[in-house]
Design a protein around this motif. Structure first.
Motif, PDB file in Angstrom:
ATOM      1  N   GLN A  78       4.385   3.435   5.314  1.00  0.00           N
ATOM      2  CA  GLN A  78       5.377   3.508   4.251  1.00  0.00           C
ATOM      3  C   GLN A  78       4.711   3.582   2.876  1.00  0.00           C
ATOM      4  O   GLN A  78       3.611   3.065   2.677  1.00  0.00           O
ATOM      5  CB  GLN A  78       6.277   2.272   4.287  1.00  0.00           C
ATOM      6  N   LEU A  79       5.429   4.178   1.949  1.00  0.00           N
ATOM      7  CA  LEU A  79       5.042   4.184   0.543  1.00  0.00           C
ATOM      8  C   LEU A  79       6.079   3.364  -0.210  1.00  0.00           C
ATOM      9  O   LEU A  79       7.272   3.671  -0.176  1.00  0.00           O
ATOM     10  CB  LEU A  79       4.995   5.615  -0.007  1.00  0.00           C
ATOM     11  N   ARG A  80       5.619   2.304  -0.867  1.00  0.00           N
ATOM     12  CA  ARG A  80       6.525   1.425  -1.598  1.00  0.00           C
ATOM     13  C   ARG A  80       5.997   1.169  -3.002  1.00  0.00           C
ATOM     14  O   ARG A  80       4.828   1.412  -3.299  1.00  0.00           O
ATOM     15  CB  ARG A  80       6.662   0.072  -0.879  1.00  0.00           C
ATOM     16  N   LEU A  81       6.875   0.639  -3.847  1.00  0.00           N
ATOM     17  CA  LEU A  81       6.477   0.205  -5.184  1.00  0.00           C
ATOM     18  C   LEU A  81       6.316  -1.309  -5.154  1.00  0.00           C
ATOM     19  O   LEU A  81       7.274  -2.039  -4.907  1.00  0.00           O
ATOM     20  CB  LEU A  81       7.531   0.618  -6.221  1.00  0.00           C
ATOM     21  N   LEU A  82       5.087  -1.771  -5.404  1.00  0.00           N
ATOM     22  CA  LEU A  82       4.781  -3.194  -5.414  1.00  0.00           C
ATOM     23  C   LEU A  82       4.233  -3.593  -6.772  1.00  0.00           C
ATOM     24  O   LEU A  82       3.640  -2.774  -7.476  1.00  0.00           O
ATOM     25  CB  LEU A  82       3.745  -3.536  -4.335  1.00  0.00           C
ATOM     26  N   THR A  83       4.429  -4.844  -7.122  1.00  0.00           N
ATOM     27  CA  THR A  83       3.942  -5.373  -8.392  1.00  0.00           C
ATOM     28  C   THR A  83       2.454  -5.694  -8.287  1.00  0.00           C
ATOM     29  O   THR A  83       2.016  -6.370  -7.350  1.00  0.00           O
ATOM     30  CB  THR A  83       4.723  -6.636  -8.780  1.00  0.00           C
ATOM     31  N   TRP A  84       1.685  -5.225  -9.291  1.00  0.00           N
ATOM     32  CA  TRP A  84       0.248  -5.495  -9.288  1.00  0.00           C
ATOM     33  C   TRP A  84      -0.018  -6.903  -9.812  1.00  0.00           C
ATOM     34  O   TRP A  84       0.218  -7.200 -10.975  1.00  0.00           O
ATOM     35  CB  TRP A  84      -0.475  -4.460 -10.135  1.00  0.00           C
TER      36      TRP A  84
END
Length: 283
Positions: A76-82
Protein backbone atom coordinates in the motif's frame (compact mmCIF):
# COMPACT_ATOMS: atom_id res chain seq x y z
CA UNK A 1 20.24 13.42 9.92
CA UNK A 2 17.97 12.87 8.08
CA UNK A 3 16.04 16.11 8.67
CA UNK A 4 14.93 17.14 5.18
CA UNK A 5 14.42 15.33 1.90
CA UNK A 6 12.85 15.79 -1.52
CA UNK A 7 9.68 13.88 -2.45
CA UNK A 8 9.29 15.22 -5.98
CA UNK A 9 6.60 12.87 -7.28
CA UNK A 10 2.85 12.30 -7.40
CA UNK A 11 1.27 9.14 -5.96
CA UNK A 12 0.54 7.89 -9.49
CA UNK A 13 4.28 7.91 -10.24
CA UNK A 14 4.99 5.69 -7.23
CA UNK A 15 2.22 3.20 -8.03
CA UNK A 16 4.17 2.06 -11.09
CA UNK A 17 7.73 2.50 -9.81
CA UNK A 18 7.15 0.70 -6.51
CA UNK A 19 4.55 -1.86 -7.64
CA UNK A 20 1.82 -0.48 -5.38
CA UNK A 21 -1.29 -2.65 -5.19
CA UNK A 22 -3.44 -0.22 -3.22
CA UNK A 23 -3.14 3.58 -3.28
CA UNK A 24 -4.65 4.93 -0.05
CA UNK A 25 -3.24 8.45 -0.22
CA UNK A 26 -6.77 9.80 -0.66
CA UNK A 27 -7.85 8.42 2.74
CA UNK A 28 -8.76 10.92 5.43
CA UNK A 29 -5.89 10.91 7.94
CA UNK A 30 -5.08 12.98 10.99
CA UNK A 31 -2.33 15.56 10.68
CA UNK A 32 -0.36 16.90 13.64
CA UNK A 33 0.16 20.27 11.93
CA UNK A 34 -1.64 23.36 13.21
CA UNK A 35 -1.87 24.92 9.73
CA UNK A 36 -2.65 23.22 6.39
CA UNK A 37 0.35 21.48 4.87
CA UNK A 38 2.05 23.25 1.97
CA UNK A 39 2.36 21.82 -0.60
CA UNK A 40 -0.65 19.63 0.23
CA UNK A 41 0.11 16.14 1.51
CA UNK A 42 0.69 13.80 -1.43
CA UNK A 43 1.69 16.58 -3.84
CA UNK A 44 5.32 16.91 -5.01
CA UNK A 45 7.37 18.41 -2.19
CA UNK A 46 10.98 19.53 -2.65
CA UNK A 47 11.42 20.35 1.04
CA UNK A 48 9.85 17.56 3.08
CA UNK A 49 10.23 18.36 6.77
CA UNK A 50 9.37 16.61 10.05
CA UNK A 51 5.69 16.64 11.14
CA UNK A 52 4.54 16.77 7.51
CA UNK A 53 2.56 13.88 6.06
CA UNK A 54 4.59 12.03 3.42
CA UNK A 55 4.03 9.10 1.03
CA UNK A 56 5.16 5.83 2.64
CA UNK A 57 5.04 2.27 1.29
CA UNK A 58 4.02 -0.59 3.58
CA UNK A 59 2.42 -4.02 3.38
CA UNK A 60 -0.71 -4.65 5.45
CA UNK A 61 -4.03 -6.48 5.12
CA UNK A 62 -6.59 -4.58 3.06
CA UNK A 63 -9.40 -3.82 5.48
CA UNK A 64 -11.12 -1.35 3.18
CA UNK A 65 -13.34 -4.16 1.84
CA UNK A 66 -15.17 -5.46 4.88
CA UNK A 67 -16.71 -8.90 4.68
CA UNK A 68 -14.56 -9.90 1.73
CA UNK A 69 -13.29 -13.06 3.43
CA UNK A 70 -9.66 -13.74 4.39
CA UNK A 71 -7.64 -10.56 4.47
CA UNK A 72 -4.59 -10.57 2.21
CA UNK A 73 -1.53 -8.43 2.88
CA UNK A 74 -1.04 -6.00 0.01
CA UNK A 75 1.57 -3.37 -0.78
CA UNK A 76 0.00 0.00 0.00
CA UNK A 77 0.88 3.65 -0.46
CA UNK A 78 -0.26 5.82 2.44
CA UNK A 79 0.33 9.28 3.86
CA UNK A 80 2.04 9.05 7.25
CA UNK A 81 3.32 11.73 9.59
CA UNK A 82 7.11 12.06 9.73
CA UNK A 83 8.10 11.60 13.37
CA UNK A 84 7.15 8.29 14.96
CA UNK A 85 4.71 8.41 17.86
CA UNK A 86 4.98 5.16 19.90
CA UNK A 87 1.63 3.59 20.71
CA UNK A 88 2.35 4.04 24.43
CA UNK A 89 3.12 7.76 24.16
CA UNK A 90 1.03 10.07 26.32
CA UNK A 91 1.72 13.09 24.14
CA UNK A 92 1.65 13.16 20.35
CA UNK A 93 4.45 15.76 20.40
CA UNK A 94 6.98 13.03 21.21
CA UNK A 95 7.11 12.34 17.47
CA UNK A 96 9.10 15.52 16.91
CA UNK A 97 12.06 13.77 18.58
CA UNK A 98 11.54 10.50 16.69
CA UNK A 99 12.16 11.45 13.06
CA UNK A 100 15.19 9.13 12.81
CA UNK A 101 16.07 5.71 14.20
CA UNK A 102 19.71 4.62 14.31
CA UNK A 103 20.34 1.28 12.57
CA UNK A 104 22.88 0.31 15.20
CA UNK A 105 20.39 0.50 18.10
CA UNK A 106 17.04 0.04 16.33
CA UNK A 107 16.23 -3.26 18.01
CA UNK A 108 17.33 -2.03 21.44
CA UNK A 109 15.13 1.04 21.72
CA UNK A 110 11.64 0.71 23.19
CA UNK A 111 10.20 3.23 20.75
CA UNK A 112 11.36 1.29 17.69
CA UNK A 113 12.01 -2.36 18.59
CA UNK A 114 8.50 -3.76 18.00
CA UNK A 115 8.05 -1.75 14.82
CA UNK A 116 11.43 -2.98 13.53
CA UNK A 117 10.22 -6.58 13.49
CA UNK A 118 6.55 -6.06 12.62
CA UNK A 119 5.99 -2.67 10.99
CA UNK A 120 8.70 -1.83 8.48
CA UNK A 121 8.21 0.52 5.56
CA UNK A 122 9.88 2.24 2.63
CA UNK A 123 10.06 6.02 2.37
CA UNK A 124 10.31 7.09 -1.30
CA UNK A 125 12.55 10.07 -2.05
CA UNK A 126 14.37 11.76 -4.90
CA UNK A 127 17.21 12.56 -2.51
CA UNK A 128 17.99 14.17 0.82
CA UNK A 129 19.54 17.36 2.16
CA UNK A 130 22.33 17.67 4.65
CA UNK A 131 24.20 20.64 6.08
CA UNK A 132 28.01 20.59 6.07
CA UNK A 133 29.77 22.45 8.88
CA UNK A 134 32.67 24.35 7.35
CA UNK A 135 36.08 23.58 8.88
CA UNK A 136 37.39 27.01 7.88
CA UNK A 137 34.63 29.59 7.40
CA UNK A 138 32.51 31.30 10.04
CA UNK A 139 29.43 33.51 10.02
CA UNK A 140 29.44 37.13 11.13
CA UNK A 141 28.41 35.88 14.55
CA UNK A 142 31.50 33.71 14.77
CA UNK A 143 29.79 30.34 14.35
CA UNK A 144 30.91 27.75 11.75
CA UNK A 145 29.25 28.34 8.40
CA UNK A 146 26.82 25.62 7.27
CA UNK A 147 26.43 24.71 3.60
CA UNK A 148 23.38 22.69 2.46
CA UNK A 149 23.98 19.78 0.06
CA UNK A 150 21.60 17.65 -1.96
CA UNK A 151 22.39 13.93 -2.19
CA UNK A 152 20.79 11.50 -4.63
CA UNK A 153 21.49 8.24 -6.42
CA UNK A 154 24.09 8.65 -9.14
CA UNK A 155 22.01 6.36 -11.40
CA UNK A 156 19.04 8.74 -10.86
CA UNK A 157 16.85 5.89 -9.63
CA UNK A 158 14.21 6.50 -6.99
CA UNK A 159 15.53 6.20 -3.44
CA UNK A 160 13.78 4.07 -0.84
CA UNK A 161 14.79 4.89 2.73
CA UNK A 162 14.39 2.05 5.21
CA UNK A 163 11.79 3.04 7.78
CA UNK A 164 9.53 1.86 10.58
CA UNK A 165 5.97 2.98 11.32
CA UNK A 166 3.51 2.97 14.19
CA UNK A 167 -0.13 3.73 15.03
CA UNK A 168 -1.07 5.96 17.97
CA UNK A 169 -4.61 6.29 19.29
CA UNK A 170 -6.06 9.40 20.87
CA UNK A 171 -8.15 7.81 23.59
CA UNK A 172 -10.16 10.97 24.09
CA UNK A 173 -11.92 10.18 20.78
CA UNK A 174 -14.08 7.28 19.66
CA UNK A 175 -12.13 4.44 18.03
CA UNK A 176 -14.13 4.73 14.79
CA UNK A 177 -13.35 8.45 14.53
CA UNK A 178 -10.74 8.89 11.74
CA UNK A 179 -9.11 11.61 13.84
CA UNK A 180 -8.52 9.16 16.69
CA UNK A 181 -5.54 7.57 14.95
CA UNK A 182 -2.18 8.98 13.91
CA UNK A 183 0.00 6.87 11.62
CA UNK A 184 3.64 7.95 11.79
CA UNK A 185 7.11 6.85 10.70
CA UNK A 186 10.83 7.23 11.29
CA UNK A 187 13.67 7.03 8.78
CA UNK A 188 16.48 4.63 9.68
CA UNK A 189 19.98 6.13 9.52
CA UNK A 190 23.48 4.71 9.49
CA UNK A 191 27.05 5.96 9.49
CA UNK A 192 27.87 7.99 6.39
CA UNK A 193 29.99 6.28 3.76
CA UNK A 194 33.34 7.62 2.59
CA UNK A 195 32.88 10.94 0.80
CA UNK A 196 29.46 11.63 2.23
CA UNK A 197 31.08 11.71 5.66
CA UNK A 198 32.66 15.00 4.54
CA UNK A 199 29.13 16.42 4.57
CA UNK A 200 27.73 14.75 7.68
CA UNK A 201 28.55 11.75 9.86
CA UNK A 202 25.14 10.11 9.28
CA UNK A 203 22.99 9.26 6.26
CA UNK A 204 19.64 7.56 5.67
CA UNK A 205 19.79 3.81 5.07
CA UNK A 206 18.82 3.31 1.41
CA UNK A 207 17.49 -0.11 0.39
CA UNK A 208 17.97 -1.42 -3.13
CA UNK A 209 15.01 -2.81 -5.04
CA UNK A 210 15.98 -6.46 -4.53
CA UNK A 211 15.47 -6.07 -0.77
CA UNK A 212 12.13 -4.27 -0.85
CA UNK A 213 9.89 -7.35 -0.84
CA UNK A 214 11.49 -8.96 2.22
CA UNK A 215 11.77 -5.66 4.10
CA UNK A 216 8.05 -5.00 3.63
CA UNK A 217 6.94 -8.56 4.40
CA UNK A 218 4.96 -8.42 7.70
CA UNK A 219 5.48 -12.17 8.13
CA UNK A 220 9.26 -11.68 8.26
CA UNK A 221 9.66 -11.06 12.00
CA UNK A 222 13.14 -12.40 12.66
CA UNK A 223 15.31 -9.77 14.39
CA UNK A 224 18.37 -11.38 12.78
CA UNK A 225 16.90 -10.56 9.37
CA UNK A 226 16.62 -6.92 10.39
CA UNK A 227 20.19 -6.88 11.71
CA UNK A 228 21.56 -8.53 8.59
CA UNK A 229 19.71 -6.19 6.25
CA UNK A 230 20.91 -3.10 8.06
CA UNK A 231 24.48 -4.42 8.18
CA UNK A 232 24.65 -4.55 4.37
CA UNK A 233 25.71 -1.03 3.45
CA UNK A 234 26.77 -0.72 -0.20
CA UNK A 235 28.93 2.38 -0.82
CA UNK A 236 29.34 4.40 -3.99
CA UNK A 237 25.69 4.75 -5.04
CA UNK A 238 25.34 8.47 -4.41
CA UNK A 239 26.49 11.85 -5.62
CA UNK A 240 26.09 15.22 -3.92
CA UNK A 241 26.35 18.91 -4.71
CA UNK A 242 25.96 22.14 -2.71
CA UNK A 243 22.63 23.94 -3.09
CA UNK A 244 21.38 27.39 -2.17
CA UNK A 245 20.50 28.50 1.33
CA UNK A 246 16.77 28.72 0.46
CA UNK A 247 16.25 25.08 1.45
CA UNK A 248 17.09 25.96 5.05
CA UNK A 249 13.64 27.53 5.43
CA UNK A 250 10.71 25.13 5.44
CA UNK A 251 8.60 27.85 3.85
CA UNK A 252 10.55 27.54 0.59
CA UNK A 253 9.66 24.90 -1.96
CA UNK A 254 10.03 24.10 -5.65
CA UNK A 255 12.39 22.41 -8.08
CA UNK A 256 14.87 25.30 -7.85
CA UNK A 257 15.93 24.04 -4.42
CA UNK A 258 17.86 21.25 -6.18
CA UNK A 259 19.86 23.64 -8.39
CA UNK A 260 23.61 23.63 -7.71
CA UNK A 261 24.74 26.70 -5.82
CA UNK A 262 26.86 29.14 -7.85
CA UNK A 263 30.57 28.81 -7.15
CA UNK A 264 30.57 32.44 -6.01
CA UNK A 265 28.36 31.46 -3.05
CA UNK A 266 30.63 28.68 -1.82
CA UNK A 267 32.64 29.78 1.20
CA UNK A 268 34.85 27.27 3.00
CA UNK A 269 32.90 24.36 1.52
CA UNK A 270 34.55 20.93 1.37
CA UNK A 271 34.10 18.98 -1.87
CA UNK A 272 32.78 15.56 -0.72
CA UNK A 273 34.49 13.67 -3.55
CA UNK A 274 37.96 15.23 -3.24
CA UNK A 275 38.17 16.82 0.19
CA UNK A 276 39.24 20.11 -1.42
CA UNK A 277 38.07 23.33 0.22
CA UNK A 278 36.11 25.42 -2.29
CA UNK A 279 35.86 29.20 -2.34
CA UNK A 280 37.32 31.63 0.19
CA UNK A 281 38.18 30.12 3.55
CA UNK A 282 36.71 33.02 5.56
CA UNK A 283 33.66 35.31 5.31
Amino acid sequence: MCGRYAATFNPDDLVDQMEIELDRTADATRSVLVNPQEPPAGAPDWNMAPTKQAPVVLTRPDRSEKGSGEEQAVRQLRLLTWGLVPNWAKDIKVGIRMINARAETLLDKGAFAKAAVARRCLVPAAGWYEWQVSPTATTKGGKPRKQPFFVHRADEELLAFAGVYEFWRDRSLAEDDPSAWVASFSIITTGAEEGLDRIHERQPFVLDRDVWQDWLDPAQRDPDFVRATLADHDPGRFEAWPVGAAVSSGRNNGAHLLDPAPESELVGVVDPSTGQVLGPVED
